[in-house]
Scaffold this active site. Sequence first.
Site, PDB file in Angstrom:
ATOM      1  N   ARG A   1     -12.357  -5.938  -6.117  1.00  0.00           N
ATOM      2  CA  ARG A   1     -13.255  -5.116  -6.940  1.00  0.00           C
ATOM      3  C   ARG A   1     -13.189  -5.490  -8.425  1.00  0.00           C
ATOM      4  NH1 ARG A   1     -12.123  -0.875  -2.877  1.00  0.00           N
ATOM      5  NH2 ARG A   1     -14.150  -0.260  -1.993  1.00  0.00           N
TER       6      ARG A   1
ATOM      7  N   GLY B   1     -11.983  -9.688   2.889  1.00  0.00           N
ATOM      8  CA  GLY B   1     -12.537 -10.903   2.322  1.00  0.00           C
ATOM      9  C   GLY B   1     -12.598 -10.897   0.801  1.00  0.00           C
TER      10      GLY B   1
ATOM     11  N   GLN C   1     -14.899   2.862   6.386  1.00  0.00           N
ATOM     12  CA  GLN C   1     -13.949   3.331   5.375  1.00  0.00           C
ATOM     13  C   GLN C   1     -14.597   3.526   4.016  1.00  0.00           C
ATOM     14  OE1 GLN C   1     -11.396  -0.257   5.935  1.00  0.00           O
ATOM     15  NE2 GLN C   1     -11.111  -0.148   3.731  1.00  0.00           N
TER      16      GLN C   1
ATOM     17  N   HIS D   1      -8.270 -13.419  -2.824  1.00  0.00           N
ATOM     18  CA  HIS D   1      -7.638 -13.825  -4.083  1.00  0.00           C
ATOM     19  C   HIS D   1      -6.147 -14.040  -3.812  1.00  0.00           C
ATOM     20  CE1 HIS D   1      -6.245  -9.705  -4.096  1.00  0.00           C
ATOM     21  NE2 HIS D   1      -7.503  -9.250  -4.100  1.00  0.00           N
TER      22      HIS D   1
ATOM     23  N   GLY E   1      -0.473  -5.137   1.840  1.00  0.00           N
ATOM     24  CA  GLY E   1      -0.060  -5.223   0.438  1.00  0.00           C
ATOM     25  C   GLY E   1       0.353  -3.869  -0.124  1.00  0.00           C
TER      26      GLY E   1
ATOM     27  N   HIS F   1      -4.249 -11.452  -1.617  1.00  0.00           N
ATOM     28  CA  HIS F   1      -4.417 -11.660  -0.171  1.00  0.00           C
ATOM     29  C   HIS F   1      -3.590 -12.860   0.297  1.00  0.00           C
ATOM     30  CE1 HIS F   1      -8.536  -9.878  -1.114  1.00  0.00           C
ATOM     31  NE2 HIS F   1      -8.098  -9.057  -0.185  1.00  0.00           N
TER      32      HIS F   1
ATOM     33  N   LYS G   1      -0.162  -3.034  -2.942  1.00  0.00           N
ATOM     34  CA  LYS G   1      -1.283  -2.625  -3.800  1.00  0.00           C
ATOM     35  C   LYS G   1      -1.934  -1.351  -3.249  1.00  0.00           C
ATOM     36  CE  LYS G   1      -5.059  -3.090  -6.431  1.00  0.00           C
ATOM     37  NZ  LYS G   1      -6.159  -2.821  -5.619  1.00  0.00           N
TER      38      LYS G   1
HETATM   39  P1  AMP Z   1      -8.538  -5.731   1.157  1.00  0.00           P
HETATM   40  O1  AMP Z   1      -9.276  -6.998   1.387  1.00  0.00           O
HETATM   41  O2  AMP Z   1      -8.729  -5.155  -0.212  1.00  0.00           O
HETATM   42  O3  AMP Z   1      -8.711  -4.728   2.275  1.00  0.00           O
HETATM   43  O4  AMP Z   1      -6.998  -6.123   1.191  1.00  0.00           O
HETATM   44  C1  AMP Z   1      -6.413  -6.739   2.315  1.00  0.00           C
HETATM   45  C2  AMP Z   1      -4.921  -6.694   2.183  1.00  0.00           C
HETATM   46  O5  AMP Z   1      -4.530  -7.394   0.999  1.00  0.00           O
HETATM   47  C3  AMP Z   1      -4.393  -5.261   2.043  1.00  0.00           C
HETATM   48  O6  AMP Z   1      -3.200  -5.119   2.801  1.00  0.00           O
HETATM   49  C4  AMP Z   1      -4.128  -5.158   0.561  1.00  0.00           C
HETATM   50  O7  AMP Z   1      -3.122  -4.230   0.227  1.00  0.00           O
HETATM   51  C5  AMP Z   1      -3.690  -6.572   0.222  1.00  0.00           C
HETATM   52  N1  AMP Z   1      -3.879  -6.813  -1.212  1.00  0.00           N
HETATM   53  C6  AMP Z   1      -5.017  -6.644  -1.929  1.00  0.00           C
HETATM   54  N2  AMP Z   1      -4.795  -6.895  -3.229  1.00  0.00           N
HETATM   55  C7  AMP Z   1      -3.478  -7.227  -3.341  1.00  0.00           C
HETATM   56  C8  AMP Z   1      -2.627  -7.588  -4.442  1.00  0.00           C
HETATM   57  N3  AMP Z   1      -3.082  -7.663  -5.682  1.00  0.00           N
HETATM   58  N4  AMP Z   1      -1.336  -7.863  -4.166  1.00  0.00           N
HETATM   59  C9  AMP Z   1      -0.857  -7.790  -2.894  1.00  0.00           C
HETATM   60  N5  AMP Z   1      -1.609  -7.459  -1.821  1.00  0.00           N
HETATM   61  C10 AMP Z   1      -2.890  -7.180  -2.042  1.00  0.00           C
END
Ligand code: AMP
Length: 283
Positions: free
Chosen positions: A188, A31, A61, A34, A148, A37, A150
């Site tokens: 973050r 969640g 995690q 941005h 991602g 996502h 990332k």
């Molecule tokens: P998170 O909410 O941080 O667990 O991210 C969910 C998914 O979004 C994960 O697969 C991340 O790698 C991807 N993600 C987060 N930030 C980015 C970004 N800046 N560019 C591409 N994918 C992203």
Amino acid sequence: MEEIHTIDHLRRKIKTARQAGKLIGFVPTMGYLHAGHMSLVERACRENDFVVVSIFVNPTQFGPNEDYDAYPRDEKHDLAILRKAGVDLAFMPTADLMYPDGYSTYVVQEGQLTATLCGRSRPGHFRGVTTIVTKLFNMVQPDRAYFGQKDAQQVAVIRQMVRDLNFDIQVVVCPIVREPDGLAMSSRNAYLDHSQRSDALVLSKALFEARAAIEAGQRDADKVRALVRERISSVPAVQIDYVEIVDADSLKPLKRLQGRVLIAVAAKIGLPRLIDNIQLTLD
Ligand code: AMP
């Protein structure tokens, strides 16, 4: 778009979609969505007939001294942009639903992929990731799941898990989405105050300089690592956790840059810990 809060409801909806012959795409998230996502979500919507996005800040995690309680959340905004993107289901379980009293089964990946990089600095992190992704894969049973670049290590770990546990799921990896000045988008980043935000820029700058040096012919991993460390250390408020140059698939350290190369950094800027990386394919 339907908002789903129970596993039964999710399963009913998935079953109906599957019986209608629909291809199911899945994007797991924590969640505070941005554009990074949304690049995954938009691709999932283009490539599948039915798209499920989960929003779940996964407690397992996070380490005991990490930011689980403080992790940014904005359900209303998330739901609005998911609806606009054409998502079919938003799955938003509670921690009690995913980990009820007495919960005791975890998925643990052994070996190099989880021992290095963030696995070394965040013990237990990938155990939480592989556990929650397994649970979500079992619930959603998607044809394709979107992650991602990332989180490059997470991609390597999930790919390995999909192979090891024979999930019939195609893992689709999407490029890093950055702010116009280069900062990798991250939930973050919301923690950063004005001066931390400008300090944080050194991470992507250092990686881009490394890429330029490699494009100019540098193939010595130690030299490139030293360059990245030096550049990041020029900003005193940024505390390096690691700078590693590894094979993008095995995550084994490289001496000479060749093949699929991952340069990954993690650093603390005040309390917030940020990660970034670049990936190159070299002859
Ligand atoms: P998170 O909410 O941080 O667990 O991210 C969910 C998914 O979004 C994960 O697969 C991340 O790698 C991807 N993600 C987060 N930030 C980015 C970004 N800046 N560019 C591409 N994918 C992203």
